[in-house]
Design an enzyme around this catalytic site. Structure first.
Site, mmCIF file in Angstrom:
data_model
loop_
_atom_site.group_PDB
_atom_site.id
_atom_site.type_symbol
_atom_site.label_atom_id
_atom_site.label_comp_id
_atom_site.label_asym_id
_atom_site.label_seq_id
_atom_site.Cartn_x
_atom_site.Cartn_y
_atom_site.Cartn_z
ATOM 1 N N ASP A 9 3.268 -11.967 10.073
ATOM 2 C CA ASP A 9 4.291 -11.908 11.342
ATOM 3 C C ASP A 9 3.983 -13.297 12.054
ATOM 4 O O ASP A 9 5.164 -13.622 12.555
ATOM 5 C CB ASP A 9 3.929 -10.590 12.182
ATOM 6 C CG ASP A 9 4.478 -9.318 11.679
ATOM 7 O OD1 ASP A 9 5.469 -9.240 10.890
ATOM 8 O OD2 ASP A 9 3.887 -8.098 12.070
ATOM 9 N N THR A 59 -0.835 7.890 -1.237
ATOM 10 C CA THR A 59 -2.173 7.807 -2.208
ATOM 11 C C THR A 59 -2.921 6.559 -1.422
ATOM 12 O O THR A 59 -4.197 6.502 -2.008
ATOM 13 C CB THR A 59 -1.640 7.272 -3.528
ATOM 14 O OG1 THR A 59 -1.015 6.028 -3.451
ATOM 15 C CG2 THR A 59 -0.645 8.432 -4.159
ATOM 16 N N ASP A 90 -1.668 -10.165 13.128
ATOM 17 C CA ASP A 90 -0.852 -10.289 11.851
ATOM 18 C C ASP A 90 -0.480 -11.631 11.249
ATOM 19 O O ASP A 90 0.546 -12.180 12.072
ATOM 20 C CB ASP A 90 0.238 -9.137 11.744
ATOM 21 C CG ASP A 90 0.844 -8.894 10.480
ATOM 22 O OD1 ASP A 90 1.232 -9.902 9.735
ATOM 23 O OD2 ASP A 90 0.992 -7.828 10.160
ATOM 24 N N ARG A 123 0.896 -1.246 -0.096
ATOM 25 C CA ARG A 123 -0.048 -0.067 -0.135
ATOM 26 C C ARG A 123 0.836 1.263 -0.093
ATOM 27 O O ARG A 123 1.766 1.450 0.706
ATOM 28 C CB ARG A 123 -1.081 -0.256 1.222
ATOM 29 C CG ARG A 123 -1.908 1.060 1.214
ATOM 30 C CD ARG A 123 -3.041 0.838 1.951
ATOM 31 N NE ARG A 123 -4.003 -0.285 1.250
ATOM 32 C CZ ARG A 123 -4.738 -0.021 0.550
ATOM 33 N NH1 ARG A 123 -5.223 1.156 0.429
ATOM 34 N NH2 ARG A 123 -5.376 -0.962 -0.166
HETATM 35 N N1 URA Z 1 -3.823 -8.747 7.913
HETATM 36 C C1 URA Z 1 -3.455 -9.584 8.827
HETATM 37 O O1 URA Z 1 -2.518 -10.102 9.034
HETATM 38 N N2 URA Z 1 -4.297 -9.467 10.178
HETATM 39 C C2 URA Z 1 -5.475 -8.914 10.143
HETATM 40 O O2 URA Z 1 -5.916 -8.721 11.207
HETATM 41 C C3 URA Z 1 -5.671 -7.669 8.797
HETATM 42 C C4 URA Z 1 -5.022 -7.963 8.050
#
Ligand code: URA
Length: 210
Positions: free
Chosen positions: A204, A109, A201, A105
């Site tokens: 991660d 923008t 995430d 992203r």
């Molecule tokens: N991407 C992720 O890894 N977790 C989220 O909660 C949203 C997007």
């Protein structure tokens, strides 16, 4: 008409998803669970594939027996968390082709910028199964689907593990031809576009980068 998304309620899927959501689940466990979950999701997402009867010989006699007769498959993990679903899918369909799409992203923008795309030349003749564990705002998923269609993809399914209502609404609006499969529709997004309750995430947690 088929519901969109199709929610995969199989107990094994739901159990494993709950283990993945727990914050004490380690990177190694998270990775293994996502790998284990993936073929179970694919099993559900391929329930309606067309079949045709073919004459075969068993060691005992001849019979007409069913074989897959439709398009061959192409998996497309969305980098990077989608990679965690790929190996489990390939265990079930080892002959499938694999494409990759990576987007980020733009911080100014907010546009989804493609930084990598590579797909098989015959993607237009294949059933394309896009893999992305978290469908949050839907922006990157929608952009990935735009890019894949621009490369010729015509028949696409989208498999996520956890989806938010906003992402589902966006894909329904921008890509109504794409059937979504997910194990859960969670409540909402927070101000950073993370899914609540979600699992954090996914990239991660999968790769241990945080
Ligand atoms: N991407 C992720 O890894 N977790 C989220 O909660 C949203 C997007």
């Amino acid at each position: 008409m088929e519901p969109n998304p199709v929610i995969i309620t199989h107990p094994l899927v739901q159990h494993k998803l709950t283990l993945m959501r727990r914050k004490q689940t380690s990177t190694g466990e998270f990775r293994l669970l996502l790998r284990e979950l993936s073929p179970l999701m694919l099993y559900e997402a391929t329930r309606d594939l067309p079949m045709a009867m073919q004459r075969i010989s068993t060691p005992m006699e001849e019979i007409d027996a069913p074989l897959l007769s439709g398009k061959k498959l192409c998996f497309v993990p969305v980098l990077r968390a989608g990679l965690g679903m790929l190996d489990g899918m390939l265990e079930l369909v080892p002959a499938a082709r694999v494409g990759h799409v990576g987007l980020y992203r733009d911080p100014v923008t907010l546009d989804a910028i493609e930084y990598y795309i590579k797909v098989p030349e015959d993607i237009g003749e294949r059933l394309v199964i896009v893999l992305d564990p978290m469908l949050a705002t839907g922006h990157s998923a929608s952009a990935a689907l735009d890019r894949l269609k621009a490369q010729g993809a015509r028949t696409i399914r989208f498999i996520s593990l956890v989806a938010a209502p906003r992402g589902i609404a966006l894909l329904r609006e921008e890509h109504p031809d794409v059937i979504m499969y997910t194990a859960a529709v969670d409540r909402e997004l927070n101000e950073h576009a993370y899914i609540l309750p979600g699992l954090g995430d996914a990239g991660d947690r999968l790769f241990g980068t945080k």
